[in-house]
Every structure is written in structure tokens, then in C-alpha cells.
Scaffold this motif. Structure first.
Motif, PDB file in Angstrom:
ATOM      1  N   THR A  25      25.529  -7.878  43.342  1.00  0.00           N
ATOM      2  CA  THR A  25      25.358  -6.878  42.294  1.00  0.00           C
ATOM      3  C   THR A  25      25.115  -7.543  40.942  1.00  0.00           C
ATOM      4  N   LEU A  26      24.074  -7.097  40.246  1.00  0.00           N
ATOM      5  CA  LEU A  26      23.809  -7.576  38.891  1.00  0.00           C
ATOM      6  C   LEU A  26      24.807  -6.904  37.949  1.00  0.00           C
ATOM      7  N   LEU A  27      25.709  -7.709  37.373  1.00  0.00           N
ATOM      8  CA  LEU A  27      26.744  -7.175  36.484  1.00  0.00           C
ATOM      9  C   LEU A  27      26.468  -7.453  35.018  1.00  0.00           C
ATOM     10  N   TYR A  28      25.596  -8.413  34.739  1.00  0.00           N
ATOM     11  CA  TYR A  28      25.254  -8.713  33.355  1.00  0.00           C
ATOM     12  C   TYR A  28      23.818  -9.228  33.317  1.00  0.00           C
ATOM     13  N   GLY A  29      23.100  -8.794  32.319  1.00  0.00           N
ATOM     14  CA  GLY A  29      21.748  -9.280  32.105  1.00  0.00           C
ATOM     15  C   GLY A  29      20.725  -8.179  32.249  1.00  0.00           C
ATOM     16  N   ASN A  30      19.568  -8.451  31.696  1.00  0.00           N
ATOM     17  CA  ASN A  30      18.475  -7.497  31.699  1.00  0.00           C
ATOM     18  C   ASN A  30      17.251  -8.185  32.286  1.00  0.00           C
ATOM     19  N   LEU A  31      16.787  -7.693  33.419  1.00  0.00           N
ATOM     20  CA  LEU A  31      15.648  -8.311  34.095  1.00  0.00           C
ATOM     21  C   LEU A  31      14.379  -8.302  33.253  1.00  0.00           C
ATOM     22  N   ASP A  66       8.092 -25.612  26.941  1.00  0.00           N
ATOM     23  CA  ASP A  66       6.805 -24.930  26.796  1.00  0.00           C
ATOM     24  C   ASP A  66       6.642 -23.809  27.813  1.00  0.00           C
ATOM     25  N   PHE A  67       7.714 -23.362  28.392  1.00  0.00           N
ATOM     26  CA  PHE A  67       7.650 -22.333  29.427  1.00  0.00           C
ATOM     27  C   PHE A  67       8.880 -21.433  29.328  1.00  0.00           C
ATOM     28  N   LEU A  68       8.770 -20.266  29.933  1.00  0.00           N
ATOM     29  CA  LEU A  68       9.890 -19.328  29.967  1.00  0.00           C
ATOM     30  C   LEU A  68      10.829 -19.686  31.112  1.00  0.00           C
ATOM     31  N   TRP A  69      12.109 -19.589  30.858  1.00  0.00           N
ATOM     32  CA  TRP A  69      13.094 -19.865  31.899  1.00  0.00           C
ATOM     33  C   TRP A  69      14.280 -18.936  31.750  1.00  0.00           C
ATOM     34  N   ASP A  70      14.959 -18.735  32.867  1.00  0.00           N
ATOM     35  CA  ASP A  70      16.174 -17.939  32.853  1.00  0.00           C
ATOM     36  C   ASP A  70      17.232 -18.621  33.710  1.00  0.00           C
ATOM     37  N   ILE A  71      18.420 -18.043  33.719  1.00  0.00           N
ATOM     38  CA  ILE A  71      19.539 -18.573  34.490  1.00  0.00           C
ATOM     39  C   ILE A  71      20.055 -17.462  35.389  1.00  0.00           C
ATOM     40  N   VAL A  72      20.206 -17.763  36.661  1.00  0.00           N
ATOM     41  CA  VAL A  72      20.855 -16.847  37.589  1.00  0.00           C
ATOM     42  C   VAL A  72      22.190 -17.466  37.964  1.00  0.00           C
ATOM     43  N   LYS A  92      30.842 -12.913  26.805  1.00  0.00           N
ATOM     44  CA  LYS A  92      31.157 -13.412  25.457  1.00  0.00           C
ATOM     45  C   LYS A  92      29.950 -14.122  24.834  1.00  0.00           C
ATOM     46  N   LEU A  93      29.130 -14.764  25.651  1.00  0.00           N
ATOM     47  CA  LEU A  93      27.968 -15.500  25.142  1.00  0.00           C
ATOM     48  C   LEU A  93      26.852 -14.590  24.644  1.00  0.00           C
ATOM     49  N   LYS A  94      26.689 -13.433  25.279  1.00  0.00           N
ATOM     50  CA  LYS A  94      25.632 -12.474  24.917  1.00  0.00           C
ATOM     51  C   LYS A  94      24.262 -13.152  24.872  1.00  0.00           C
ATOM     52  N   ASN A  95      23.904 -13.854  25.936  1.00  0.00           N
ATOM     53  CA  ASN A  95      22.634 -14.574  25.965  1.00  0.00           C
ATOM     54  C   ASN A  95      21.668 -13.895  26.921  1.00  0.00           C
ATOM     55  N   LYS A  96      20.470 -13.583  26.430  1.00  0.00           N
ATOM     56  CA  LYS A  96      19.489 -12.835  27.218  1.00  0.00           C
ATOM     57  C   LYS A  96      18.921 -13.629  28.392  1.00  0.00           C
ATOM     58  N   ARG A  97      19.107 -14.927  28.403  1.00  0.00           N
ATOM     59  CA  ARG A  97      18.603 -15.746  29.512  1.00  0.00           C
ATOM     60  C   ARG A  97      19.450 -15.605  30.779  1.00  0.00           C
ATOM     61  N   VAL A  98      20.674 -15.152  30.648  1.00  0.00           N
ATOM     62  CA  VAL A  98      21.622 -15.179  31.767  1.00  0.00           C
ATOM     63  C   VAL A  98      21.617 -13.867  32.538  1.00  0.00           C
ATOM     64  N   LEU A  99      21.469 -14.003  33.852  1.00  0.00           N
ATOM     65  CA  LEU A  99      21.643 -12.890  34.788  1.00  0.00           C
ATOM     66  C   LEU A  99      22.849 -13.241  35.649  1.00  0.00           C
ATOM     67  N   TYR A 100      23.847 -12.359  35.664  1.00  0.00           N
ATOM     68  CA  TYR A 100      25.091 -12.635  36.384  1.00  0.00           C
ATOM     69  C   TYR A 100      25.242 -11.677  37.557  1.00  0.00           C
ATOM     70  N   TYR A 101      25.268 -12.248  38.751  1.00  0.00           N
ATOM     71  CA  TYR A 101      25.449 -11.490  39.984  1.00  0.00           C
ATOM     72  C   TYR A 101      26.784 -11.866  40.614  1.00  0.00           C
TER      73      TYR A 101
END
Length: 169
Positions: A25-31, A66-72, A92-101
Motif C-alpha cells: 500500500t502506498l502510504l506516502y508520496g504522490n505518483l 541530469d535526469f529525474l529520479w525518485d525513491i521507492v 517528517k521529511l516532506k520530500n516529493k521524491r519519496v514514495l513509501y509503501y
């Protein structure tokens, strides 16, 4: 308990379907925050909050790329409807790169890694164990290596990096 008898090379088990009944389940983050990442950093974790927090910061502190990246982040601590310590660190970090499952039940570590591969959105995926750190220019260097070696005539399948062992006083 079944005794381990070694690798069964003739086995045709689909490791990605083995735990298809377990939901993540995705609990934090915006795809849509980073719609098409080129690289996903996968961090599977299970109840190692302090180490995980350091690992996560080592990714978020990367130099310019030079590229887009995210964290799962894929948490293998079964989801019971309440926020655990890992989720609180991420929120607490409120970082848009992070998706938390978070998984509905705990699965073996290698299968949790496979699930993370399924959840990753980048064309490329790199894994960081929750007790490891990235040096400051790692993502930039990964990008350069992929660009240098991935060609239409000879597509790149994987890269392997050296590790550096640090000792602390």
C-alpha cells in the motif's frame, strides 16, 4: 521445517508472482510529483529505523543530476493501519521524491526486493540496502555509466558498483 538442499536450477518458479496475494500500500508520496523518473532508487527496509534514516538521507543529499529520479521505500513491517517509526521519519521529511509503501504481511527479503522492482517506475532501478549509504555523487555517476554503455547495438542489462568499507571510531 524443510531442509535446504541447494539451488534447484531446473525449477521454473516465478519469483515475482510468489507473493502476489500480499498487497503493498502506498502510504506516502504522490505518483505525479515526478511523473516519469529515469532512475528509481529502491530501499527495502524492515525495522532498522536509525540506519534507514541515514541511508535515505544519503540518497536525498545527492549532487545535481541530469535526469529525474525518485525513491521507492518498501517497508516489510506488516501494515496494521498505524504509522510506524519508518513512516514517521518519511512524513517528517516532506520530500516529493519519496514514495513509501508498506506490505500487508512480511515476506522474505529477496521477495521484498522483487516487489520493489515491480513498484519502481524508473527505466533504471538501483537498490540501496537500508544499512548502506551512497557517496555524494553516486547517482550522477550511475547516470554517466548508463549513458556511456547503454547503446542500441548493445543494450545494457545491469551495472555493478564497487563498495567502500568505512570503519567508525
Amino acid at each position: 521445517m524443510k531442509k535446504y538442499t541447494g539451488v534447484e536450477y531446473e525449477s521454473c518458479e516465478n519469483c515475482f508472482e510468489k507473493y502476489s496475494g500480499v498487497t503493498s500500500t502506498l502510504l506516502y508520496g504522490n505518483l505525479s510529483a515526478i511523473p516519469q523518473p529515469w532512475l528509481t532508487v529502491l530501499i527495502p527496509t524492515y525495522k532498522r529505523h536509525e540506519l534507514f534514516e541515514q541511508a535515505l538521507h544519503s540518497v536525498l543529499d545527492q549532487y545535481h543530476t541530469d535526469f529525474l529520479w525518485d525513491i521507492v521505500v518498501l517497508d516489510n513491517e506488516p501494515y496494521d493501519g498505524t504509522a510506524n517509526r519508518t513512516e514517521k521519519i518519511i512524513r517528517k521529511l516532506k520530500n516529493k521524491r519519496v514514495l513509501y509503501y508498506r506490505n500487508s504481511e512480511s515476506i522474505p527479503p529477496a521477495d521484498n526486493f522483487n516487489r520493489g522492482i515491480q513498484l519502481a517506475r524508473g527505466k533504471w532501478v538501483t537498490m540501496l540496502h537500508d544499512d548502506d549509504l551512497l557517496v555524494a555523487n553516486t547517482l550522477q555517476n550511475i547516470g554517466k555509466l548508463i549513458e556511456a554503455y547503454d547503446t542500441p547495438k548493445k543494450p545494457l542489462g545491469a551495472i555493478s558498483a564497487k563498495n567502500i568499507q568505512f570503519e567508525y571510531d
